[in-house]
Design a protein around this motif. Structure first.
Motif, mmCIF file in Angstrom:
data_model
loop_
_atom_site.group_PDB
_atom_site.id
_atom_site.type_symbol
_atom_site.label_atom_id
_atom_site.label_comp_id
_atom_site.label_asym_id
_atom_site.label_seq_id
_atom_site.Cartn_x
_atom_site.Cartn_y
_atom_site.Cartn_z
ATOM 1 N N PRO A 119 0.715 1.251 -5.654
ATOM 2 C CA PRO A 119 0.280 0.902 -4.603
ATOM 3 C C PRO A 119 -1.260 1.160 -4.246
ATOM 4 N N ALA A 131 4.440 -3.370 -4.854
ATOM 5 C CA ALA A 131 3.164 -3.279 -5.684
ATOM 6 C C ALA A 131 3.390 -3.770 -6.941
ATOM 7 N N HIS A 135 0.796 -1.154 0.149
ATOM 8 C CA HIS A 135 0.133 0.047 -0.008
ATOM 9 C C HIS A 135 0.735 1.302 0.046
ATOM 10 N N SER A 136 1.985 0.876 -0.132
ATOM 11 C CA SER A 136 2.948 2.319 -0.075
ATOM 12 C C SER A 136 4.128 2.296 -0.836
#
Length: 281
Positions: free
Chosen positions: A204, A196, A190-191
């Motif tokens: 992300p 990702a 997610h970051s």
């Protein structure tokens, strides 16, 4: 060691957990509270010292406040882990600050052929042993199926063939995942663009539980009169990833006094499906 189907039913050691007023405030901001009206609507969730306002917690906060000691159920590549399903049952209103005892266990493990679906469950009580909330998370583990186990039950959920009783639209922020991760989920999916990309995403993605929180927030306001004490639980399946900055639309159908069916969509794309909410009166 691959996934161990014999781990079903294993129970972990009870673990004391606690949460603070600050953690409840951060969670509320992480699911978009206060954006539309920073000094008005939702002040009971976004502040702790406003005149005449008592701080309260969003019911979905229970999904991020610790899962107890999870028993070992084998190993897997975290790059191929996807959060597939989530449920929470609120046995009573979750306080904005408190202490509890969390006990984790391994629920069902299903063989999906090229993947395994593992359910991790948690029961949380107060220090006196009275139930606070229970959660169930379904984890889809790519590459871990194929041992010849049962596939598990099918879901016959269908949206009613009528217009929804409520449609609530919430825009997520472009930095929503960076804010939400402060509630504890530091998964680099997610970051971190590199992580990702390795998982097959161009950028992300938003935490599934952030979408879940936005959805629960919409249902709380639309169907429970914004009263967390009426919110008894919600469950459903993550259908499609969300990119921070996209607009979520929660479609809700009131079936009876206790039951609400719902979907969360981005345009015509369903991102959270087979939703069932229960409420108290």
């Amino acid at each position: 060691m691959p996934i161990n189907p014999d781990a079903v039913g294993s129970v972990g050691e009870p673990t004391e957990i606690s949460w603070t007023s600050k953690q409840s405030l951060i969670y509320a901001l992480g699911i978009g509270a206060g954006v539309a009206d920073p000094t008005g609507f939702e002040l009971e969730f976004t502040t702790e010292n406003s005149d005449g306002v008592t701080q309260r917690a969003f019911p979905t906060q229970g999904v991020v406040m610790g899962g107890g000691g999870t028993p070992d159920f084998g190993s897997f590549n975290p790059v191929f882990l996807l959060h597939a399903e989530q449920a929470i049952t609120c046995h009573r209103e979750i306080p904005a600050t408190g202490t509890g005892i969390a006990t984790g266990r391994v629920g069902n493990i299903w063989d999906k052929g090229k993947a395994a679906l593992v359910y991790l469950e948690t029961d949380v009580t107060d220090p006196e042993g009275e139930p606070l909330w229970s959660t169930s998370a379904g984890l889809f583990l790519g590459g871990e199926g194929g041992w010849g186990g049962e596939r598990g039950p099918s879901n016959d959920w269908e949206a009613p063939e009528r217009n929804p009783d409520h449609v609530v639209s919430y825009a997520t922020r472009s930095d929503q995942a960076l804010l939400y991760r402060l509630s504890g989920d530091r998964n680099p999916l997610h970051s971190d663009p590199t992580f990702a990309s390795a998982a097959g995403f161009d950028t992300p993605i938003l935490h599934g539980l952030c979408t879940y929180g936005f959805t629960g927030r919409a249902l709380l306001h639309a169907t429970c009169g914004s009263d967390p004490a009426r919110f008894a639980g919600m469950s459903g399946r993550f259908k499609s990833p969300v990119t921070p900055g996209e607009v979520l639309e929660v479609h809700a159908w009131e079936i009876d006094d206790a039951t609400v069916l719902f979907q969360t969509r981005i345009g015509d794309r369903v991102v959270f499906d087979a939703g069932v909410m229960t409420r108290r009166h």
